[in-house]
Write a protein that holds these residues in place. Structure first.
Motif, mmCIF file in Angstrom:
data_model
loop_
_atom_site.group_PDB
_atom_site.id
_atom_site.type_symbol
_atom_site.label_atom_id
_atom_site.label_comp_id
_atom_site.label_asym_id
_atom_site.label_seq_id
_atom_site.Cartn_x
_atom_site.Cartn_y
_atom_site.Cartn_z
ATOM 1 N N THR A 53 0.956 -37.852 7.402
ATOM 2 C CA THR A 53 0.667 -37.151 6.152
ATOM 3 C C THR A 53 1.010 -38.065 4.988
ATOM 4 O O THR A 53 2.137 -38.546 4.889
ATOM 5 C CB THR A 53 1.511 -35.858 6.063
ATOM 6 O OG1 THR A 53 1.273 -35.075 7.236
ATOM 7 C CG2 THR A 53 1.169 -35.062 4.823
ATOM 8 N N ILE A 55 0.621 -38.688 0.621
ATOM 9 C CA ILE A 55 0.392 -38.025 -0.660
ATOM 10 C C ILE A 55 -0.088 -39.072 -1.662
ATOM 11 O O ILE A 55 0.505 -40.142 -1.782
ATOM 12 C CB ILE A 55 1.683 -37.375 -1.216
ATOM 13 C CG1 ILE A 55 2.437 -36.578 -0.143
ATOM 14 C CG2 ILE A 55 1.359 -36.495 -2.435
ATOM 15 C CD1 ILE A 55 1.721 -35.399 0.429
ATOM 16 N N PHE A 64 -2.737 -35.009 -4.073
ATOM 17 C CA PHE A 64 -3.622 -34.764 -2.946
ATOM 18 C C PHE A 64 -2.913 -35.158 -1.657
ATOM 19 O O PHE A 64 -2.194 -36.145 -1.615
ATOM 20 C CB PHE A 64 -4.912 -35.584 -3.089
ATOM 21 C CG PHE A 64 -5.609 -35.346 -4.403
ATOM 22 C CD1 PHE A 64 -6.430 -34.252 -4.575
ATOM 23 C CD2 PHE A 64 -5.407 -36.204 -5.470
ATOM 24 C CE1 PHE A 64 -7.060 -34.022 -5.799
ATOM 25 C CE2 PHE A 64 -6.029 -35.992 -6.693
ATOM 26 C CZ PHE A 64 -6.861 -34.893 -6.860
ATOM 27 N N VAL A 65 -3.160 -34.369 -0.609
ATOM 28 C CA VAL A 65 -2.568 -34.621 0.697
ATOM 29 C C VAL A 65 -3.661 -35.151 1.621
ATOM 30 O O VAL A 65 -4.763 -34.589 1.666
ATOM 31 C CB VAL A 65 -1.979 -33.314 1.278
ATOM 32 C CG1 VAL A 65 -1.418 -33.542 2.678
ATOM 33 C CG2 VAL A 65 -0.912 -32.751 0.353
ATOM 34 N N VAL A 67 -4.317 -36.381 5.685
ATOM 35 C CA VAL A 67 -3.828 -36.391 7.058
ATOM 36 C C VAL A 67 -4.733 -37.355 7.826
ATOM 37 O O VAL A 67 -5.931 -37.084 7.998
ATOM 38 C CB VAL A 67 -3.865 -34.969 7.668
ATOM 39 C CG1 VAL A 67 -3.330 -34.985 9.093
ATOM 40 C CG2 VAL A 67 -3.064 -33.994 6.799
ATOM 41 N N THR A 100 7.296 -32.337 -2.668
ATOM 42 C CA THR A 100 6.871 -31.628 -1.455
ATOM 43 C C THR A 100 7.975 -30.828 -0.769
ATOM 44 O O THR A 100 7.690 -29.893 -0.034
ATOM 45 C CB THR A 100 6.327 -32.625 -0.412
ATOM 46 O OG1 THR A 100 7.393 -33.469 0.035
ATOM 47 C CG2 THR A 100 5.188 -33.460 -0.976
ATOM 48 N N PRO A 109 1.953 -31.612 6.508
ATOM 49 C CA PRO A 109 0.917 -31.092 5.604
ATOM 50 C C PRO A 109 1.052 -29.583 5.402
ATOM 51 O O PRO A 109 0.436 -29.013 4.512
ATOM 52 C CB PRO A 109 -0.390 -31.442 6.325
ATOM 53 C CG PRO A 109 -0.029 -31.610 7.755
ATOM 54 C CD PRO A 109 1.406 -32.068 7.776
ATOM 55 N N THR A 118 -5.910 -30.624 0.262
ATOM 56 C CA THR A 118 -5.620 -31.357 1.493
ATOM 57 C C THR A 118 -6.907 -31.820 2.156
ATOM 58 O O THR A 118 -7.883 -31.066 2.220
ATOM 59 C CB THR A 118 -4.804 -30.462 2.450
ATOM 60 O OG1 THR A 118 -3.596 -30.058 1.780
ATOM 61 C CG2 THR A 118 -4.445 -31.174 3.738
ATOM 62 N N TYR A 119 -6.883 -33.049 2.654
ATOM 63 C CA TYR A 119 -8.037 -33.653 3.304
ATOM 64 C C TYR A 119 -7.592 -34.245 4.634
ATOM 65 O O TYR A 119 -6.651 -35.025 4.685
ATOM 66 C CB TYR A 119 -8.647 -34.748 2.412
ATOM 67 C CG TYR A 119 -9.161 -34.158 1.127
ATOM 68 C CD1 TYR A 119 -10.490 -33.784 0.992
ATOM 69 C CD2 TYR A 119 -8.286 -33.906 0.065
ATOM 70 C CE1 TYR A 119 -10.945 -33.176 -0.175
ATOM 71 C CE2 TYR A 119 -8.732 -33.301 -1.101
ATOM 72 C CZ TYR A 119 -10.063 -32.944 -1.214
ATOM 73 O OH TYR A 119 -10.504 -32.337 -2.365
ATOM 74 N N ILE A 120 -8.289 -33.854 5.690
ATOM 75 C CA ILE A 120 -8.007 -34.366 7.031
ATOM 76 C C ILE A 120 -9.113 -35.360 7.355
ATOM 77 O O ILE A 120 -10.297 -35.059 7.165
ATOM 78 C CB ILE A 120 -8.005 -33.221 8.067
ATOM 79 C CG1 ILE A 120 -6.951 -32.162 7.706
ATOM 80 C CG2 ILE A 120 -7.755 -33.776 9.475
ATOM 81 C CD1 ILE A 120 -7.046 -30.878 8.513
ATOM 82 N N THR A 152 -4.006 -24.825 5.613
ATOM 83 C CA THR A 152 -3.787 -25.639 4.404
ATOM 84 C C THR A 152 -5.012 -25.656 3.478
ATOM 85 O O THR A 152 -5.008 -26.365 2.475
ATOM 86 C CB THR A 152 -3.452 -27.105 4.781
ATOM 87 O OG1 THR A 152 -4.539 -27.646 5.537
ATOM 88 C CG2 THR A 152 -2.155 -27.208 5.553
ATOM 89 N N ALA A 154 -7.717 -27.100 4.034
ATOM 90 C CA ALA A 154 -8.135 -28.507 4.034
ATOM 91 C C ALA A 154 -9.627 -28.664 4.276
ATOM 92 O O ALA A 154 -10.275 -27.812 4.875
ATOM 93 C CB ALA A 154 -7.359 -29.275 5.096
#
Length: 163
Positions: A53, A55, A64-65, A67, A100, A109, A118-120, A152, A154
């Motif tokens: 994870t 940031i 923004f997160v 993963v 966080t 996350p 959040t974006y994976i 999340t 995401a």
């Protein structure tokens, strides 16, 4: 008798949502963070299943997160495009805990102080499960990428460097 795990915010949230998951624990020297490859080895899981994870920020109040696979590197240009910004940069480690609630090496996350966009990485879409931090150094959480995306909010996006 089953071993009781310490409940982190991440684990509490996953359990509240009744998401199927598994918790892995490992020991680290003096409770210090280990890299993702070492964590994968310590829990006996394939490296390509373990995600980290990260940031990033586009300036004051814009966080923004991401993963991504532990062996991969975040592509800042692709990540900026995914979030709709011209430019983003990695968050300074000293800002991580305050923002966080998590420390480096134990940043999940799930269960941050605030839910950030959040974006994976899209590579996870092909997996039935993957492993992310459970919110504490020495704890990992196994779950379906779609379940993580659900909890999340995401999106899946191509955000890692091409090989």
């Amino acid at each position: 008798m089953a071993k009781k795990h310490v409940k982190t915010n991440a684990i509490r949230l996953i359990e509240q949502q009744k998401i199927v998951h598994e918790v892995f624990e490992y020991t680290s020297e003096n409770g210090e963070a280990v890299d993702g490859l070492t964590a994968a080895n310590k829990i006996g899981q394939p490296v390509e299943r373990v995600y980290k994870t990260l940031i990033a920020t586009a300036g004051k109040g814009q966080y923004f997160v991401f993963v991504i696979p532990v062996a991969a590197e975040l592509n800042l240009k692709a990540a900026a495009k995914a979030v709709g910004e011209k430019r983003i940069e990695m968050l300074a480690v000293k800002e991580l805990l305050g923002l966080t609630g998590y420390v480096r090496g134990g940043c999940s996350p799930v269960g941050m102080k605030k839910l950030f966009p959040t974006y994976i990485d899209e590579t996870a879409k092909a997996l039935d499960y993957f492993i992310v931090s459970a919110g504490k150094i020495g704890m990992q959480l196994k779950l379906a990428p779609t379940d993580l995306a659900s909890v999340t909010n995401a999106k899946f996006a191509p955000v890692i460097m091409s090989e």
